[in-house]
Scaffold this motif. Structure first.
Motif, PDB file in Angstrom:
ATOM      1  N   UNK A 381     -48.198 -55.339 132.580  1.00  0.00           N
ATOM      2  CA  UNK A 381     -46.971 -56.128 132.616  1.00  0.00           C
ATOM      3  C   UNK A 381     -45.801 -55.371 131.989  1.00  0.00           C
ATOM      4  N   UNK A 382     -44.605 -55.648 132.484  1.00  0.00           N
ATOM      5  CA  UNK A 382     -43.406 -54.995 131.965  1.00  0.00           C
ATOM      6  C   UNK A 382     -42.932 -55.729 130.709  1.00  0.00           C
ATOM      7  N   UNK A 383     -43.593 -55.458 129.621  1.00  0.00           N
ATOM      8  CA  UNK A 383     -43.243 -56.098 128.355  1.00  0.00           C
ATOM      9  C   UNK A 383     -43.095 -55.039 127.266  1.00  0.00           C
ATOM     10  N   UNK A 384     -42.447 -55.452 126.168  1.00  0.00           N
ATOM     11  CA  UNK A 384     -42.262 -54.544 125.055  1.00  0.00           C
ATOM     12  C   UNK A 384     -43.602 -54.232 124.394  1.00  0.00           C
ATOM     13  N   UNK A 385     -43.642 -53.072 123.734  1.00  0.00           N
ATOM     14  CA  UNK A 385     -44.879 -52.607 123.109  1.00  0.00           C
ATOM     15  C   UNK A 385     -45.421 -53.652 122.117  1.00  0.00           C
ATOM     16  N   UNK A 386     -44.535 -54.238 121.313  1.00  0.00           N
ATOM     17  CA  UNK A 386     -44.961 -55.213 120.312  1.00  0.00           C
ATOM     18  C   UNK A 386     -45.611 -56.419 120.977  1.00  0.00           C
ATOM     19  N   UNK A 387     -45.082 -56.847 122.125  1.00  0.00           N
ATOM     20  CA  UNK A 387     -45.648 -57.991 122.843  1.00  0.00           C
ATOM     21  C   UNK A 387     -47.042 -57.664 123.381  1.00  0.00           C
ATOM     22  N   UNK A 388     -47.229 -56.405 123.777  1.00  0.00           N
ATOM     23  CA  UNK A 388     -48.541 -56.007 124.283  1.00  0.00           C
ATOM     24  C   UNK A 388     -49.590 -56.019 123.168  1.00  0.00           C
ATOM     25  N   UNK A 389     -49.206 -55.540 121.990  1.00  0.00           N
ATOM     26  CA  UNK A 389     -50.121 -55.563 120.842  1.00  0.00           C
ATOM     27  C   UNK A 389     -50.415 -57.012 120.447  1.00  0.00           C
ATOM     28  N   UNK A 390     -49.386 -57.854 120.491  1.00  0.00           N
ATOM     29  CA  UNK A 390     -49.558 -59.264 120.161  1.00  0.00           C
ATOM     30  C   UNK A 390     -50.529 -59.930 121.136  1.00  0.00           C
ATOM     31  N   UNK A 391     -50.459 -59.532 122.397  1.00  0.00           N
ATOM     32  CA  UNK A 391     -51.358 -60.061 123.414  1.00  0.00           C
ATOM     33  C   UNK A 391     -52.816 -59.765 123.032  1.00  0.00           C
TER      34      UNK A 391
END
Length: 451
Positions: A381-391
């Motif tokens: 997904x086209x999301x920020x790095x922090x959002x990916x870690x949060x996922x």
């Protein structure tokens, strides 16, 4: 368009993903343990012809089943797993090898009033051993050893398997001249734990049992002294009734072999109050309770029956089995905060985060990790790095794999363990080894934890 409010029917349980994963862990422990004892997995249809399901039912069963008409077909949804098993064995008798050992974990349906901890749709987890004409009593001793192994593997420690024999009760009632009322009396004394001795006595008197008989029944079923003491007390009754003698002998045999099968003495006991209300039990009967939560009642019950398929065939097909109300057990464990949260349930072991526009290397890495048995997600997904870690953190995925230009150029893998924050870069084999070692450590935990 008017939106419809989403809702789940009363008496039907739906779980959020993490809880569903815990449920599946419990079911998996049951499958693996049952398989360890040489049981075949079996599945039978949820829908059957009503006449097939009701052959052994009627009365309250007929009131509770979900039954409907489809075209010319009169159909019903199975209300347990035992009646479909009886049909299955009778139908496939010529193709089965006996003794036939099967386990089944499946949904059943009962249209009774939904209440806390009681469901209309719920999973049962059953095992049964079916004989052809005869079935050795050794099987009746092995079944409780499977109960012990299963609950121990789940993480339960404080539970007790209570055993009795219907022949003991039937023979005793014959001695008292209550042969024609034995079934009613057994259903009444089966309520002893719930309503107490005085209430049981009152019901017996209402049912036509005289006061002297009622008092003798209560004295008999409450014999104390533990397993050895009860067996010694029962010796005094030998020689007075043939059925009672057979029951005492079988009860002693089962109790003796349970120890040989690995059931510790402090995890089982003879309890003459265990009657199991169903009429089809003919020998050993079992109930299992959690010692710290007696209010729950039995979490696993069953016993010996000699006429499994009498409504479908003239062949004698004796059996012995147990059933765990899996949905209710899970609900109770959740309600009592006995489900382990460590390690947290996760849909994947590793999450790959591609750091370049070219996805080829990340896709190839995911394929290689899955080939090693590592459950792997690819985050595209086209999301920020922090959002990916949060996922990854929200889903409790333990490892994150970074795949950037350096990793692609150097044929390396950068791996981060979220719980510790430790990050390493190395070759593929090193990453696999580290993930597998970490997963093995996490897997040591039990599904259930007792306080």
């Amino acid at each position: 368009m008017q939106k419809m409010k989403p809702r789940t029917l009363s008496g039907f349980m739906e779980l959020l993903p993490a809880r569903q994963a815990q449920f599946e862990k419990i079911a998996q422990v049951l499958r693996e343990t049952y398989a360890l004892y040489g049981f075949y997995p079996l599945d039978t249809p949820i829908l059957e012809a009503s006449e097939v399901l009701l052959a052994k039912g009627g009365g309250e069963t007929e009131k509770q089943i979900y039954r409907f008409q489809k075209g010319d077909s009169d159909l019903a949804m199975r209300f347990d797993l035992t009646v479909p098993l009886a049909k299955y064995v009778a139908l496939n008798y010529g193709a089965l090898t006996f003794p036939f050992r099967r386990f089944q974990i499946g949904k059943v349906y009962r249209g009774e009033r939904a209440q806390r901890g009681r469901f209309r749709e719920f999973y049962q987890a059953d095992i049964d051993v079916i004989g052809d004409g005869a079935l050795d009593i050794m099987n009746e001793a092995e079944i409780p050893s499977i109960i012990y192994k299963t609950f121990s593997e789940l993480g339960l420690e404080r539970f007790k398997i209570r055993i009795n024999n219907r022949k003991v009760l039937n023979g005793f009632f014959e001695m008292l001249g209550l042969t024609g009322r034995a079934s009613d009396v057994m259903r009444t004394i089966d309520k002893l734990d719930k309503i107490g001795a005085d209430a049981v006595r009152d019901i017996l008197l209402e049912e036509g049992v005289d006061a002297a008989q009622a008092d003798e029944i209560l004295r008999f079923i409450t014999l104390g002294g533990g397993t050895d003491g009860i067996l010694q007390a029962l010796e005094r009754y030998k020689g007075k009734n043939e059925t009672l003698d057979a029951g005492i002998s079988e009860l002693a045999t089962v109790a003796g072999y349970m120890t040989a099968f690995g059931v510790p003495a402090d995890h089982f006991e003879i309890d003459l109050t265990i009657a199991r209300g169903l009429d089809y039990y003919t020998g050993t009967v079992y109930e299992t309770t959690l010692l710290d939560h007696p209010e729950i009642g039995s979490v696993c019950s069953g016993g010996r029956y000699d006429n499994l398929a009498e409504y479908y065939t003239d062949k004698k097909l004796p059996g012995v089995g147990i059933s765990i109300g899996l949905t209710r057990l899970f609900y109770v464990l959740q309600d009592k905060n006995l489900l382990s949260e460590n390690p947290p349930a996760s849909p994947a072991d590793a999450l790959i985060l591609p750091m370049t526009d070219d996805m080829g290397a990340a896709i190839a890495l995911a394929t290689r990790l899955r080939a090693e048995g590592i459950r792997t997600q690819l985050h595209c997904e086209k999301k920020k790095f922090k959002a990916k870690i949060s996922y990854a953190d929200k889903l409790a995925i333990p490892y994150v794999v970074f795949m950037g230009e350096d990793e692609i150029a150097n044929h390396t893998v950068t791996l981060k363990e979220l719980a510790t924050g430790e990050q390493t870069t190395g070759d593929f084999a090193a990453a696999v080894s580290r993930i597998q070692a970490g997963l093995a450590e996490r897997a040591r935990g039990k599904v259930i934890v007792e306080g």
